[in-house]
Design a protein around this motif. Sequence first.
Motif, PDB file in Angstrom:
ATOM      1  N   ARG A  21      -6.295   5.210  -1.652  1.00 51.95           N
ATOM      2  CA  ARG A  21      -6.818   4.128  -2.494  1.00 51.95           C
ATOM      3  C   ARG A  21      -7.993   4.594  -3.349  1.00 51.95           C
ATOM      4  O   ARG A  21      -8.206   4.071  -4.444  1.00 51.95           O
ATOM      5  CB  ARG A  21      -7.193   2.906  -1.649  1.00 51.95           C
ATOM      6  CG  ARG A  21      -8.373   3.082  -0.707  1.00 51.95           C
ATOM      7  CD  ARG A  21      -8.615   1.805   0.103  1.00 51.95           C
ATOM      8  NE  ARG A  21      -9.654   1.968   1.102  1.00 51.95           N
ATOM      9  CZ  ARG A  21     -10.944   1.772   0.884  1.00 51.95           C
ATOM     10  NH1 ARG A  21     -11.379   1.403  -0.310  1.00 51.95           N
ATOM     11  NH2 ARG A  21     -11.826   1.938   1.856  1.00 51.95           N
TER      12      ARG A  21
ATOM     13  N   TRP B  19      -5.071   6.391   4.240  1.00 51.00           N
ATOM     14  CA  TRP B  19      -4.984   5.301   3.272  1.00 51.00           C
ATOM     15  C   TRP B  19      -6.250   5.207   2.429  1.00 51.00           C
ATOM     16  O   TRP B  19      -6.179   4.827   1.243  1.00 51.00           O
ATOM     17  CB  TRP B  19      -4.686   3.991   3.997  1.00 51.00           C
ATOM     18  CG  TRP B  19      -3.452   4.087   4.842  1.00 51.00           C
ATOM     19  CD1 TRP B  19      -3.395   4.168   6.207  1.00 51.00           C
ATOM     20  CD2 TRP B  19      -2.095   4.168   4.386  1.00 51.00           C
ATOM     21  NE1 TRP B  19      -2.085   4.279   6.628  1.00 51.00           N
ATOM     22  CE2 TRP B  19      -1.272   4.275   5.544  1.00 51.00           C
ATOM     23  CE3 TRP B  19      -1.498   4.146   3.126  1.00 51.00           C
ATOM     24  CZ2 TRP B  19       0.119   4.363   5.451  1.00 51.00           C
ATOM     25  CZ3 TRP B  19      -0.112   4.233   3.045  1.00 51.00           C
ATOM     26  CH2 TRP B  19       0.676   4.343   4.191  1.00 51.00           C
TER      27      TRP B  19
ATOM     28  N   LYS C  81       0.829  -1.209   0.000  1.00 48.57           N
ATOM     29  CA  LYS C  81       0.000   0.000   0.000  1.00 48.57           C
ATOM     30  C   LYS C  81       0.865   1.262   0.000  1.00 48.57           C
ATOM     31  O   LYS C  81       0.377   2.342  -0.325  1.00 48.57           O
ATOM     32  CB  LYS C  81      -0.968   0.004   1.182  1.00 48.57           C
ATOM     33  CG  LYS C  81      -0.362   0.262   2.551  1.00 48.57           C
ATOM     34  CD  LYS C  81      -1.434   0.248   3.630  1.00 48.57           C
ATOM     35  CE  LYS C  81      -0.872   0.614   4.993  1.00 48.57           C
ATOM     36  NZ  LYS C  81      -1.899   0.620   6.056  1.00 48.57           N
TER      37      LYS C  81
END
Length: 642
Positions: free
Chosen positions: A573, A569, A186
Amino acid sequence: MIKRIDMKKIHVIIVILGCLFSSCKKSVLEKEPLDRFTDAAVWKDPALIDAFLLSQYAYTPVMINDATTIFSSWDGSPMNRDPRNSNLRYWFGNSAQTFGPGLSIEISDEAKYTSGAWATVSSEKAWGISVDGGAMEWWENAYYTIRNLNEFIARVPTSPLSEEYKAIRTAEARFLRAFCYFAMVKRYGGVPLLTVVPQLDSPESLLYPERNTEQELWDFVLQETQEIAEILPSVQDEYGRATRWAALALHCRAALFAGSIAKYGELNEDKLTGLPSNLAPTYFQKAYDAADEIIKQGPFSLYKADIQGNDLNARIQNFKNVFLVKRNSEIIMAKQHGGKSFDPGGGTTTWSWDICQAPRPSVWGQGNYQAPYLELVEAFEYADGRPGTLDRNYVQSRLWKMDELWAGRDPRFYASIWTNGTPWRDAVASNFGKDTVNFHRGLITEDGTMLTTFTSSYKGMPVVGDQSYFHASTGILNTGFGIMKYLDPTADNMIWLMESRTDYAIFRLGEILLNYAEAAYELSKPGEALWAVNEIRDRAGIQQLASISMDKIRHERQVELAFENHRYWDLRRWREAETKLTRSFSGIQYVLDYATKKYKVMIHEEIDGEQRPTFPHRCYYFPITVARRGQNPNLKENPGYN
């Protein structure tokens, strides 16, 4: 009967293994040569095998709000292999025991860094991650842990232990390895996927590996978690170990992330970053299926033990207790904290959340290191479902009592945020009296004069409230808010760091329900998405939604999961970070009106000052860096960093 992992035992184990891996001269293991002990004895002794595995839980600090180092002594930790490992402020400041858990909060749109921490990502937030990296890095430390786990996975199957024991402990190691790679992919996209331990005579392709594609990393994490979910027990013999449900929760989180990258991201020509868009439905289905299994078959329920009808205070305390009550019904996996703090000889079994986030009093007179933005505060709706956005002109046009200004909000607001007028034990008295946060910064006299000097008072009333004193004295403009979530009212903030003993929820059912909602909506199942979001809102005590949209799902995540290492995060994304994190944010300044004892509210639209947040497109991936490519010429750099 479920046993609790002995935190004191873990510390001793880590000290022992730290000596083992760093050639400590005075070790309890020095009766045998350390190399012979490692090779010949560890893998034959159940206690030492278990000790080795327990140390790897500690060496995976990214499970705790994406902290990237650990602090076990002033000499450092064996796992701190980052090039900055000689920089005390870096490895101490980024540790899970100290300031590391706050970094993913301040780099997002949740909060502003104020002062006091040994580590900050303020410059990366303002200008983007540099080509040299250095912010929230998980590479050298990750591969140190991965190497240990690969060694464990290779050795344990041939050890003289029961087949069931070996299978479970090996599956735990695979879980930790999958978590390490999840935290890497990630950040960096594709990275070298190592599942064996390199030796000096290994082929060059293993000693100097190329990066695997991003898809290979995601598929590895998903395959591993799917397989070990069939091996791990639903309940472990020691609380805190990975279980079947933890594996499914990681599978769910990773699949949702991969689905978003495939749908909203860009596939680079070399496939080292990005995923094919046609894979998005497959990944969303995996996330949906894992969440569905946890929700329908798992032994978990949303924590509601303290709810008493529509009583507001009970709703507030209930949401606080999701994070304060250990081993409650909502927790799927937790990092346990307890035992002695660092000074008496502990240090790896506690953390520093309270001293970093709580209101004053504090041993250094600070706290409130990450100050929530007004925009996040406004994201909390009113309990009747009205948007929480303030009419900023109107708010600044009159005087307010605090129970007027913030009345009627989602109970989660009061459980997640503290501000002027919030009850807090031992808070210094001024306008509100004792045990209440006094956050005013400025005073209007009876003749209308505005006073701002932080050392002065007017008719016995401080011009600056106690909570604002430190920042006023150092010229820092605060947002007017602090983080309440996870704060333990019994923690002693007058000693030092590492006095917090609340457990950290690595996975909880609230997240799984929101993962389920998002995956369901992406799969054209709006009814199921609506149900899951309304389950969350019902527990909170807020108006149910009549319809659902992706914006509403994302909004619910922002509120429910605030400060839990999701927002930064999530924005990455969804590929929304370029807009959501490139903008000005605001905060509030409370000014006490002496005559009425009410407050004038001043809104600062540029609360970050000259460090206005910016998220360049390249920052959807971290840099591999020149230093790493110098060590391994087979590594290619990520786009935008050459």
